[in-house]
Design a protein around this motif. Sequence first.
Motif, mmCIF file in Angstrom:
data_model
loop_
_atom_site.group_PDB
_atom_site.id
_atom_site.type_symbol
_atom_site.label_atom_id
_atom_site.label_comp_id
_atom_site.label_asym_id
_atom_site.label_seq_id
_atom_site.Cartn_x
_atom_site.Cartn_y
_atom_site.Cartn_z
ATOM 1 N N LEU A 106 1.317 -0.978 -0.116
ATOM 2 C CA LEU A 106 0.159 0.020 0.346
ATOM 3 C C LEU A 106 0.975 1.159 -0.020
ATOM 4 C CD1 LEU A 106 -2.952 -1.160 2.520
ATOM 5 C CD2 LEU A 106 -3.222 -0.614 0.224
ATOM 6 N N LEU A 107 2.027 1.016 0.352
ATOM 7 C CA LEU A 107 2.771 2.514 0.588
ATOM 8 C C LEU A 107 3.905 2.297 -0.072
ATOM 9 C CD1 LEU A 107 2.048 3.213 4.289
ATOM 10 C CD2 LEU A 107 0.859 4.332 2.641
ATOM 11 N N ASN A 144 -16.125 3.300 4.528
ATOM 12 C CA ASN A 144 -16.030 2.414 4.704
ATOM 13 C C ASN A 144 -14.671 1.761 5.070
ATOM 14 O OD1 ASN A 144 -18.509 3.808 5.355
ATOM 15 N ND2 ASN A 144 -18.649 2.542 2.847
ATOM 16 N N LYS A 145 -13.941 2.219 5.074
ATOM 17 C CA LYS A 145 -12.632 0.892 4.866
ATOM 18 C C LYS A 145 -12.843 -0.132 4.102
ATOM 19 C CE LYS A 145 -10.652 4.189 8.372
ATOM 20 N NZ LYS A 145 -10.324 5.444 9.075
ATOM 21 N N THR A 146 -12.943 0.811 3.392
ATOM 22 C CA THR A 146 -12.814 -0.439 1.631
ATOM 23 C C THR A 146 -11.592 -0.417 0.857
ATOM 24 O OG1 THR A 146 -14.890 0.212 0.897
ATOM 25 C CG2 THR A 146 -15.143 -1.768 2.182
ATOM 26 N N ARG A 184 1.003 -9.026 -4.590
ATOM 27 C CA ARG A 184 -0.351 -9.204 -3.988
ATOM 28 C C ARG A 184 -1.271 -10.469 -4.810
ATOM 29 N NH1 ARG A 184 -0.336 -3.374 -7.375
ATOM 30 N NH2 ARG A 184 0.439 -2.661 -5.528
ATOM 31 N N GLU A 235 -8.596 0.567 1.619
ATOM 32 C CA GLU A 235 -6.926 -0.794 1.808
ATOM 33 C C GLU A 235 -7.249 -1.726 1.126
ATOM 34 O OE1 GLU A 235 -5.427 0.295 5.381
ATOM 35 O OE2 GLU A 235 -5.512 2.507 5.341
ATOM 36 N N THR A 236 -7.957 -2.521 1.702
ATOM 37 C CA THR A 236 -8.283 -3.587 1.582
ATOM 38 C C THR A 236 -8.305 -3.479 -0.801
ATOM 39 O OG1 THR A 236 -9.922 -4.454 3.063
ATOM 40 C CG2 THR A 236 -10.036 -6.357 1.302
ATOM 41 N N LEU A 237 -9.334 -3.254 -1.326
ATOM 42 C CA LEU A 237 -9.108 -2.835 -2.703
ATOM 43 C C LEU A 237 -7.830 -3.028 -3.550
ATOM 44 C CD1 LEU A 237 -11.176 -3.291 -4.539
ATOM 45 C CD2 LEU A 237 -11.340 -0.473 -4.487
ATOM 46 N N LEU A 238 -7.583 -2.056 -3.351
ATOM 47 C CA LEU A 238 -5.671 -2.146 -3.208
ATOM 48 C C LEU A 238 -5.214 -2.820 -3.136
ATOM 49 C CD1 LEU A 238 -5.313 1.885 -2.779
ATOM 50 C CD2 LEU A 238 -5.812 1.048 -4.431
ATOM 51 N N THR A 239 -4.979 -3.685 -2.189
ATOM 52 C CA THR A 239 -4.442 -4.862 -1.843
ATOM 53 C C THR A 239 -4.365 -6.238 -2.703
ATOM 54 O OG1 THR A 239 -5.159 -5.429 -0.234
ATOM 55 C CG2 THR A 239 -3.421 -4.302 0.257
ATOM 56 N N LEU A 240 -5.096 -6.422 -3.889
ATOM 57 C CA LEU A 240 -5.934 -7.614 -3.908
ATOM 58 C C LEU A 240 -5.585 -7.349 -5.390
ATOM 59 C CD1 LEU A 240 -9.636 -6.518 -3.453
ATOM 60 C CD2 LEU A 240 -8.312 -8.786 -2.514
ATOM 61 N N GLY A 262 -13.481 -2.498 6.680
ATOM 62 C CA GLY A 262 -14.534 -2.451 6.839
ATOM 63 C C GLY A 262 -14.930 -2.946 5.333
ATOM 64 N N ASP A 277 1.070 6.720 -2.308
ATOM 65 C CA ASP A 277 1.066 6.965 -0.832
ATOM 66 C C ASP A 277 0.044 7.632 -0.623
ATOM 67 O OD1 ASP A 277 2.832 5.522 -0.698
ATOM 68 O OD2 ASP A 277 4.413 6.623 0.980
ATOM 69 N N ARG A 318 -4.290 -1.186 -11.094
ATOM 70 C CA ARG A 318 -4.713 0.297 -10.884
ATOM 71 C C ARG A 318 -6.108 0.627 -11.813
ATOM 72 N NH1 ARG A 318 -3.376 -1.948 -6.016
ATOM 73 N NH2 ARG A 318 -1.922 -0.454 -4.769
ATOM 74 N N LEU A 373 -3.267 7.478 0.135
ATOM 75 C CA LEU A 373 -3.576 6.481 1.563
ATOM 76 C C LEU A 373 -4.093 7.503 2.854
ATOM 77 C CD1 LEU A 373 -3.031 2.760 1.126
ATOM 78 C CD2 LEU A 373 -5.745 3.673 1.291
ATOM 79 N N THR A 374 -2.759 8.173 2.339
ATOM 80 C CA THR A 374 -2.566 9.274 3.368
ATOM 81 C C THR A 374 -2.717 10.752 2.831
ATOM 82 O OG1 THR A 374 -0.141 9.923 2.320
ATOM 83 C CG2 THR A 374 -0.109 8.005 3.534
ATOM 84 N N GLU A 419 -15.370 4.852 -0.039
ATOM 85 C CA GLU A 419 -14.265 3.657 0.081
ATOM 86 C C GLU A 419 -12.871 3.773 1.010
ATOM 87 O OE1 GLU A 419 -13.767 0.384 -2.115
ATOM 88 O OE2 GLU A 419 -14.592 0.911 -3.968
#
Lengths: 238, 426
Positions: free
Chosen positions: A52-53, B227-229, A75, B231-236, A86, B406, B240, B409-410, B224
């Motif tokens: 992610l980072l 609802n904190k979704t 990934r 981060e999950t999406l970006l690690t799948l 969530g 980053d 992009r 997210l940041t 996104e």
Amino acid sequence: MPAVEVKNLVKKYGSQDAVKGISFSINEGEIFGLIGPNGAGKTTTLRVLSTLLSINGGSVSILGHDLSKHAGEIRKLISYLPEDAGAYKNLSGRAYLQFIANFFDSKEVQGMVKKGIEITNLGTRIDDRVDTYSKGMMRRLLVGRALMTNPKLAILDEPTSGLDVINAQEIRKLVKTTAQSGTTVLLSSHNMLEVEYLCDRIALISDGKIVEEGKPKTLMEKYKARNIEEVFIRTVHE
Amino acid sequence: MSGLGNITKKEIRELLTPATFVPIILVALIFATMGNSIQGIQEQSTAPPTIGVITEDNSTLGIAASTLLHTSAKTVYNSTSASDLKTGIEAVTEHNGVAVIVIPKNFTERIIKGQQGTLQIYWIMKGAGLLDTISSSAVESLIAYINTNISKELITQNSSVNASFVLSPTKRIETTYFKDREFVGISPNTISGMLSSQSLLIPIVMMMIIIMAGSIVITSMALEKENKTLETLLTLPVKRTSIVSGKIIAAAFIGLILAVIYMVGMQFYFSGFQMTGGVNLASYGLALTSGDFIWIGVSLFLALIAGLSLCMLLGTFAKNYKSAQTLTFPITMLAMIPMFITMFADYETLPIAVKIFTFAIPFSHPMMAPRALLFHDYTLVIGGIVYIAVFALVTISIVVWVFKTDRLLTGTTKFKWLKPLIRRRH
């Protein structure tokens, strides 16, 4: 070859150093715990390893892939469970698992969903909308999502965060079983009992640096502590 | 401090943010600018129109009409022979004038015989926007004034004349020159009115799609994060570009459905105002071919993609639902500005700075395309399509780049001016 190899990892947010040159490695099938106080750099480290980072210094190798060059490949092999994750509220639990599984090999989709449903143990509630779930149900769904894809490396940030004793214990058992089936697990936790129970090895992180690393039992002996909590207090606060 | 005072102070401090004030200040500035422009146009409309007059009739009423025109308008060409018409049109065009009015030889004679005297008007139309026809309206008022004066004269001379004739002793034979075309028997006001009514639908559709679909994209990104979704999406294991394109395509699809529903309602609304007896512009060669509709479709589609990629870019800055609401504001304004510009003015007649500004907004192009295509101005349409395609590609590339950094997210941004807008009361 270790599953994870981190060498002198540096991560900055603007001018602020979040991680200051940490190094550690995790063997395949091992449960490795990253422990430290709030703001120590645990989540940042996990986010870096989850692709992610980006990194500002050092190198990270995951299952033989260089993180800076092959994030896409990594990934396919990992699964990340953020601390406050969530799910899509308008989907049912089953539809959410299906949505995630669809990103993987189409032949394995149904198997993944079946496994995910088993892990969540939500019974008939799996077909209810996610926005009707309690916090515990939501966490179980997310753990199910993270482990159903048969990852080579599962990165779990506070996997039992906010759960009651029974739910937390179920998830700990799940993590243990997952590791026994060959998945490498990297987790962070504030719960020292959990760490002691789950982790083969731990690293104590404070102010962006690893201050101690080793097997929980070895560390307790080294610091003449009765439990990991005392080791934590002595290494981080004293 | 009292409880009331304490709460009031805290509330004011929370509400006194740039996010609250910047949109309102921008709206105020836009309205102030529009007000200034309208004031300028009003001043222009009160100024006497620039015309040319050819007076072939040297009898009483002809001379009276000619005198009236000379005193009430700025005459830049004056002649006594209709054979000088071409020179007259050139002279008036050179002076940025409105029309050449010919008072033919038999003007007085016909009126005295109880027949309507003919005034030949050769309009030089500059633009088809509603504001472009203000000068021609001024000339029409002059003609009406001539008509009234002759009526008074006839009544004074003979009180037993035919009432319907005396109220309308003159008639007009009009020819309009617009974009190298000649429109016989039709005035600029009629052309402008018909073009406006025909091309009103596309600006409204465009505006509605952009506002609706744009809001969907920005809110989707904000949710996104909220609802904190994300981060999950970006690690799948998904590219992009697939995430960005998927969100844009879905929003475009939903936006189109919403626009269709909206347009069904609007169609009924407009049918209530439809003019009867309007001029058929197709008989003047002003009709869109099937090829033209393809050009409009391409322009509309690309503008939608460009708009949604812009929304996606803004959406990456949204941290939650509240900040997403603030970020939809610039998109709404960008959709509304070209809609008003194309409704009230012709692109050709805009000042150069406004022209550049209008061209730079991707949504302007499908709004301008129908009118441009009617007059075979393919340069503007194709140029616009190329521009919005490049705009969309560049914007999507930037969004994909943001997704790879980053920043998503940041929330870190190099644009310091944007920070107060993003940090809206989390």
